[in-house]
Design an enzyme around this catalytic site. Structure first.
Site, PDB file in Angstrom:
ATOM      1  N   CYS A  50      -5.802 -10.305   9.650  1.00  0.00           N
ATOM      2  CA  CYS A  50      -5.031  -9.566  10.656  1.00  0.00           C
ATOM      3  C   CYS A  50      -5.949  -9.046  11.755  1.00  0.00           C
ATOM      4  O   CYS A  50      -7.030  -8.508  11.482  1.00  0.00           O
ATOM      5  CB  CYS A  50      -4.287  -8.397   9.998  1.00  0.00           C
ATOM      6  SG  CYS A  50      -3.329  -7.374  11.153  1.00  0.00           S
ATOM      7  N   CYS A  56      -6.471  -0.304  11.788  1.00  0.00           N
ATOM      8  CA  CYS A  56      -5.226   0.115  11.136  1.00  0.00           C
ATOM      9  C   CYS A  56      -5.520   0.681   9.752  1.00  0.00           C
ATOM     10  O   CYS A  56      -6.316   0.121   8.987  1.00  0.00           O
ATOM     11  CB  CYS A  56      -4.286  -1.078  11.026  1.00  0.00           C
ATOM     12  SG  CYS A  56      -2.751  -0.731  10.144  1.00  0.00           S
ATOM     13  N   CYS A  59      -4.619  -1.251   5.680  1.00  0.00           N
ATOM     14  CA  CYS A  59      -5.451  -2.083   4.795  1.00  0.00           C
ATOM     15  C   CYS A  59      -6.909  -1.639   4.876  1.00  0.00           C
ATOM     16  O   CYS A  59      -7.389  -1.258   5.948  1.00  0.00           O
ATOM     17  CB  CYS A  59      -5.366  -3.555   5.197  1.00  0.00           C
ATOM     18  SG  CYS A  59      -3.725  -4.288   5.039  1.00  0.00           S
ATOM     19  N   CYS A 134       1.611  -8.084  11.154  1.00  0.00           N
ATOM     20  CA  CYS A 134       1.344  -7.360   9.910  1.00  0.00           C
ATOM     21  C   CYS A 134       1.421  -8.345   8.758  1.00  0.00           C
ATOM     22  O   CYS A 134       2.421  -9.048   8.599  1.00  0.00           O
ATOM     23  CB  CYS A 134       2.349  -6.228   9.702  1.00  0.00           C
ATOM     24  SG  CYS A 134       1.970  -5.218   8.240  1.00  0.00           S
ATOM     25  N   GLN A 237       9.497   0.585  -6.429  1.00  0.00           N
ATOM     26  CA  GLN A 237       8.189  -0.044  -6.541  1.00  0.00           C
ATOM     27  C   GLN A 237       7.931  -0.810  -5.251  1.00  0.00           C
ATOM     28  O   GLN A 237       8.842  -1.346  -4.626  1.00  0.00           O
ATOM     29  CB  GLN A 237       8.136  -0.973  -7.747  1.00  0.00           C
ATOM     30  CG  GLN A 237       8.233  -0.264  -9.086  1.00  0.00           C
ATOM     31  CD  GLN A 237       7.036   0.629  -9.367  1.00  0.00           C
ATOM     32  OE1 GLN A 237       5.916   0.365  -8.902  1.00  0.00           O
ATOM     33  NE2 GLN A 237       7.254   1.692 -10.137  1.00  0.00           N
ATOM     34  N   PHE A 264      10.702  10.655 -15.830  1.00  0.00           N
ATOM     35  CA  PHE A 264      10.486  10.426 -14.400  1.00  0.00           C
ATOM     36  C   PHE A 264      11.118   9.072 -14.046  1.00  0.00           C
ATOM     37  O   PHE A 264      10.489   8.201 -13.476  1.00  0.00           O
ATOM     38  CB  PHE A 264       8.999  10.445 -14.043  1.00  0.00           C
ATOM     39  CG  PHE A 264       8.252  11.647 -14.547  1.00  0.00           C
ATOM     40  CD1 PHE A 264       8.241  12.826 -13.818  1.00  0.00           C
ATOM     41  CD2 PHE A 264       7.571  11.614 -15.748  1.00  0.00           C
ATOM     42  CE1 PHE A 264       7.558  13.942 -14.278  1.00  0.00           C
ATOM     43  CE2 PHE A 264       6.892  12.719 -16.220  1.00  0.00           C
ATOM     44  CZ  PHE A 264       6.881  13.898 -15.483  1.00  0.00           C
ATOM     45  N   ASP A 330       6.638   7.359 -16.059  1.00  0.00           N
ATOM     46  CA  ASP A 330       6.124   6.855 -14.783  1.00  0.00           C
ATOM     47  C   ASP A 330       6.076   8.030 -13.805  1.00  0.00           C
ATOM     48  O   ASP A 330       6.877   8.125 -12.881  1.00  0.00           O
ATOM     49  CB  ASP A 330       7.050   5.745 -14.263  1.00  0.00           C
ATOM     50  CG  ASP A 330       6.577   5.168 -12.931  1.00  0.00           C
ATOM     51  OD1 ASP A 330       5.388   5.341 -12.595  1.00  0.00           O
ATOM     52  OD2 ASP A 330       7.400   4.553 -12.235  1.00  0.00           O
ATOM     53  N   CYS A 356       0.401   5.305 -10.951  1.00  0.00           N
ATOM     54  CA  CYS A 356      -0.073   4.910  -9.619  1.00  0.00           C
ATOM     55  C   CYS A 356      -1.377   5.624  -9.282  1.00  0.00           C
ATOM     56  O   CYS A 356      -1.809   5.617  -8.129  1.00  0.00           O
ATOM     57  CB  CYS A 356       0.984   5.218  -8.563  1.00  0.00           C
ATOM     58  SG  CYS A 356       1.448   6.957  -8.462  1.00  0.00           S
TER      59      CYS A 356
END
Length: 405
Positions: A50, A56, A59, A134, A237, A264, A330, A356
């Site tokens: 990209c 940006c 990423c 993107c 997700q 959760f 979760d 996460c």
């Protein structure tokens, strides 16, 4: 005087770490930091896909090859376990989501020089990177984002609009915050935009809370074959393939469990994946999310019993936990310290922990192990491709119950 030093790994924030302990931005394993401070690229250093990479904030790792990206995601999870002296029974293959698979995103738009700039923020800055391409968003999300420019370009004065986009069963759900709509003409133009783009829903928040302006039919997302009402701003997700991997692990590991508590639970991503012969209690604090799960369970007759409960303020107690043959949790990034403390004292045979945040997961995992559980399976998941954000699935089994799915 500094001497040449090879980059040996990528640190948690995405910079390269040299053999002599120096952090080097933009470096990957196999690169060489030379004595004059320049970087000699090695075999794992690739050209970013990209044009916005490096500026940006979406990423951080487009300059690494596929092997190195996979190794980074894997090591973020395995290192978190090692940091708490956690023994891993089986480290399963790492899953990486492909390019252009991100189905939800939060963007910003501002006006500069009379033209709208729309995109992600720069890393560590409030400045906006005006996206002309993107490589992470689905084509439908990027298309709607680009089309928004036409609407924003017609507005006079300063802009500071927050944009939430999500792929749903009916199309893109678009939420705009801080975009004033005044009078019939502006209203008609924004409705024309929603119609022309085939939006599933258009929600505006002009400072008085979100209001739905366009929704031709109720918006849903399908979770394990079950259409579930999707509240504006709801959580999903990040990718469909990532959800499939996480839900697949949960199904495989808890197959045969008679009654499971999904803590959760959100919209029921894992509750509906498990429901069949298994009965599932789905506990969620957000009321609109809980109600969406409840309505879907009633409409389909799935053996899912949703309850509205804040597990941070009121975690399931021992007498409640001990009624379940297994628990899935979760939690948000902070983890679930209080609920895990009670799980560690429970008689629950199996626990599937989706996370996460490897750091809070490792902290909670250590307490489960101190309580008599073993970590039998662990899978790193990279849904946020080319990002330092890493997720995982894991299976804990009580030592006295040596059978693993």
């Amino acid at each position: 005087m500094n001497t040449a030093s090879e980059i040996i790994r990528i640190a948690a924030k995405g910079d390269g770490l040299s053999a002599d302990g120096r952090h080097v931005a933009g470096a990957v394993p196999g690169d060489v930091l030379q004595s004059d401070g320049t970087l000699k690229h090695g075999p794992h250093h690739v050209k970013p896909v990209c044009r916005h990479f490096g500026k940006c904030g979406g990423c951080q790792l487009q300059h690494v090859d596929e092997e190195t990206l996979r190794d980074f995601v894997t090591s973020r999870v395995s290192n978190a376990a090692e940091g708490q002296d956690i023994a891993v029974g089986e480290l399963l293959p790492t899953h990486l989501s492909p390019p252009r698979s991100r189905r939800r995103a939060t963007l910003c738009a501002i006006s500069r020089g009379g033209k709208p700039q729309l995109g992600f923020r720069e890393a560590g800055s409030h400045r906006i990177v005006d996206l002309t391409e993107c490589q992470i968003l689905t084509e439908s999300l990027f298309s709607v984002a680009q089309a928004l420019r036409t609407i924003l370009a017609r507005r006079k004065g300063k802009l500071a609009v927050d944009i939430e986009l999500t792929d749903t069963d009916q199309g893109v759900d678009c939420s705009l915050k801080n975009l004033p709509i005044e009078g019939l003409e502006q209203t008609e133009k924004i409705l024309d935009f929603a119609r022309e783009q085939g939006l599933a829903r258009l929600t505006l928040d002009q400072g008085y809370g979100p209001e739905t302006l366009w929704e031709p039919e109720p918006v849903t997302v399908t979770l394990s074959g079950v259409p579930v009402g999707f509240p504006s701003g709801g959580f999903l997700q990040a990718t469909v393939d990532g959800e499939d991997v996480l839900a697949g692990d949960a199904r495989a590991w808890l197959s045969g469990a008679a009654v499971v508590a999904d803590l959760f639970s959100g919209l029921g991503t894992f509750a509906f994946a498990l429901a069949g012969r298994t009965k599932v209690l789905a506990a969620e604090a957000a009321r609109d999310t809980h109600l969406a799960c409840q309505m879907a369970a009633r409409a389909t007759g799935k053996p899912v019993h949703p309850i509205h409960r804040d597990l941070f303020r009121n975690p399931l107690q021992l007498e409640e936990l001990n009624k379940f043959s297994a628990v899935l949790l979760d939690p948000p990034r902070a983890g679930a310290r209080d609920q895990v403390e009670l799980l560690a004292q429970s008689t629950v045979a199996k626990i599937v922990y989706i996370s996460c945040n490897p750091s809070s997961w490792a902290r909670d995992s250590k307490r489960l192990i101190e309580g008599g559980y073993t970590l039998q399976k662990l899978r790193p998941v990279g849904q946020f491709r080319w990002s330092t954000h890493v997720e995982l699935s894991s299976l804990f089994v009580r030592e006295e119950d040596d059978s693993a799915a």
